[in-house]
Design a protein around this motif. Structure first.
Motif, PDB file in Angstrom:
ATOM      1  N   ALA A  73       0.829  -1.211   0.000  1.00  0.00           N
ATOM      2  CA  ALA A  73       0.000   0.000   0.000  1.00  0.00           C
ATOM      3  C   ALA A  73       0.862   1.259   0.000  1.00  0.00           C
ATOM      4  O   ALA A  73       0.494   2.261  -0.608  1.00  0.00           O
ATOM      5  CB  ALA A  73      -0.932  -0.003   1.202  1.00  0.00           C
ATOM      6  N   GLU A  74       2.028   1.213   0.665  1.00  0.00           N
ATOM      7  CA  GLU A  74       2.917   2.378   0.687  1.00  0.00           C
ATOM      8  C   GLU A  74       3.945   2.360  -0.429  1.00  0.00           C
ATOM      9  O   GLU A  74       4.357   3.401  -0.917  1.00  0.00           O
ATOM     10  CB  GLU A  74       3.664   2.462   2.026  1.00  0.00           C
ATOM     11  CG  GLU A  74       2.781   2.691   3.234  1.00  0.00           C
ATOM     12  CD  GLU A  74       2.294   1.400   3.865  1.00  0.00           C
ATOM     13  OE1 GLU A  74       3.039   0.401   3.838  1.00  0.00           O
ATOM     14  OE2 GLU A  74       1.153   1.378   4.354  1.00  0.00           O
ATOM     15  N   TYR A  93       0.123   3.417  -5.129  1.00  0.00           N
ATOM     16  CA  TYR A  93      -1.067   2.568  -5.001  1.00  0.00           C
ATOM     17  C   TYR A  93      -2.161   3.284  -4.217  1.00  0.00           C
ATOM     18  O   TYR A  93      -3.339   3.208  -4.576  1.00  0.00           O
ATOM     19  CB  TYR A  93      -0.702   1.245  -4.313  1.00  0.00           C
ATOM     20  CG  TYR A  93      -1.915   0.433  -3.926  1.00  0.00           C
ATOM     21  CD1 TYR A  93      -2.563  -0.362  -4.860  1.00  0.00           C
ATOM     22  CD2 TYR A  93      -2.456   0.482  -2.642  1.00  0.00           C
ATOM     23  CE1 TYR A  93      -3.693  -1.091  -4.522  1.00  0.00           C
ATOM     24  CE2 TYR A  93      -3.575  -0.231  -2.301  1.00  0.00           C
ATOM     25  CZ  TYR A  93      -4.188  -1.019  -3.240  1.00  0.00           C
ATOM     26  OH  TYR A  93      -5.311  -1.726  -2.909  1.00  0.00           O
ATOM     27  N   GLU A  94      -1.779   3.982  -3.140  1.00  0.00           N
ATOM     28  CA  GLU A  94      -2.779   4.650  -2.301  1.00  0.00           C
ATOM     29  C   GLU A  94      -3.577   5.681  -3.103  1.00  0.00           C
ATOM     30  O   GLU A  94      -4.801   5.751  -3.002  1.00  0.00           O
ATOM     31  CB  GLU A  94      -2.092   5.331  -1.123  1.00  0.00           C
ATOM     32  CG  GLU A  94      -1.512   4.352  -0.121  1.00  0.00           C
ATOM     33  CD  GLU A  94      -0.672   5.041   0.939  1.00  0.00           C
ATOM     34  OE1 GLU A  94       0.002   6.041   0.619  1.00  0.00           O
ATOM     35  OE2 GLU A  94      -0.707   4.569   2.086  1.00  0.00           O
ATOM     36  N   HIS A  97      -5.772   3.873  -5.716  1.00  0.00           N
ATOM     37  CA  HIS A  97      -6.908   3.208  -5.076  1.00  0.00           C
ATOM     38  C   HIS A  97      -7.971   4.223  -4.653  1.00  0.00           C
ATOM     39  O   HIS A  97      -9.172   3.931  -4.721  1.00  0.00           O
ATOM     40  CB  HIS A  97      -6.428   2.398  -3.867  1.00  0.00           C
ATOM     41  CG  HIS A  97      -7.499   1.568  -3.255  1.00  0.00           C
ATOM     42  ND1 HIS A  97      -8.234   2.001  -2.179  1.00  0.00           N
ATOM     43  CD2 HIS A  97      -7.987   0.345  -3.572  1.00  0.00           C
ATOM     44  CE1 HIS A  97      -9.123   1.071  -1.858  1.00  0.00           C
ATOM     45  NE2 HIS A  97      -8.998   0.061  -2.682  1.00  0.00           N
ATOM     46  N   ASP A  98      -7.552   5.395  -4.225  1.00  0.00           N
ATOM     47  CA  ASP A  98      -8.517   6.428  -3.830  1.00  0.00           C
ATOM     48  C   ASP A  98      -9.248   7.007  -5.038  1.00  0.00           C
ATOM     49  O   ASP A  98     -10.460   7.208  -5.001  1.00  0.00           O
ATOM     50  CB  ASP A  98      -7.822   7.555  -3.065  1.00  0.00           C
ATOM     51  CG  ASP A  98      -7.342   7.108  -1.699  1.00  0.00           C
ATOM     52  OD1 ASP A  98      -7.858   6.082  -1.206  1.00  0.00           O
ATOM     53  OD2 ASP A  98      -6.452   7.774  -1.138  1.00  0.00           O
TER      54      ASP A  98
END
Length: 172
Positions: A73-74, A93-94, A97-98
């Motif tokens: 995720a980071e 990725y964060e 994904h948002d």
């Protein structure tokens, strides 16, 4: 004596394309992507051949609830390049994904499909939605009822053939 086996090559009539619905809520991204890629390629079917479109249509719902393990995720970064010098775009990725949770699943599945015209056609059969609602409920329902329709048609054809046999005069 050498025995030659005839290779199996199904015709277009033998290929049946169903609609599968996959719920992504709480599932791990990589494992879900392999499951989807298998359905798109048609490897779960007995009449699979790698050079034809033998897979199903796949509808993925709840894409926003997908999980990743470890520090992905980071640390995971999506890269794209426009082929102009100095124009490399990097998105974490964060952020992806948002903004676009559907694209996370699409890119993971795209990497697992063949890199050819056939792979691009398979990817077009993937429909990903962030929420639980999707506009393909009629196709999914028709796919579920297909076996019952085929069985009814076979029974009707058998009844017709029995009717024709009954009208024939007995052989002497």
């Amino acid at each position: 004596m050498v025995t030659k086996l005839k290779q199996y090559n199904p015709s277009a009539n033998d290929m049946v394309n169903d609609w599968q619905v996959v719920d992504a809520s709480g599932q791990v991204l990589g494992r879900l992507a392999t499951q989807i890629a298998t359905l798109l390629m048609g490897k779960h079917k007995p009449n699979y051949v790698p050079h034809k479109m033998s897979g199903d249509f796949v509808v993925v719902i709840n894409a926003e609830q997908i999980k990743v393990t470890g520090l992905k995720a980071e640390k995971k970064i999506y890269k794209r390049h426009s082929q102009y010098p100095g124009n490399l775009k990097e998105i974490s990725y964060e952020v992806m994904h948002d903004r676009h949770p559907e694209r996370v699943i699409q890119l993971a599945v795209k990497g697992m499909l063949p890199k050819s015209k056939l792979g691009r056609q398979m990817l077009k059969r993937l429909k990903v939605y962030a929420g639980a609602e999707h506009p393909h409920s009629a196709q999914v329902l028709g796919s579920e009822r297909r076996e019952a329709r085929e069985a009814a048609a076979a029974a009707k054809a058998e009844a017709e053939s029995a009717k024709v046999e009954a009208k024939k005069p007995a052989a002497k």
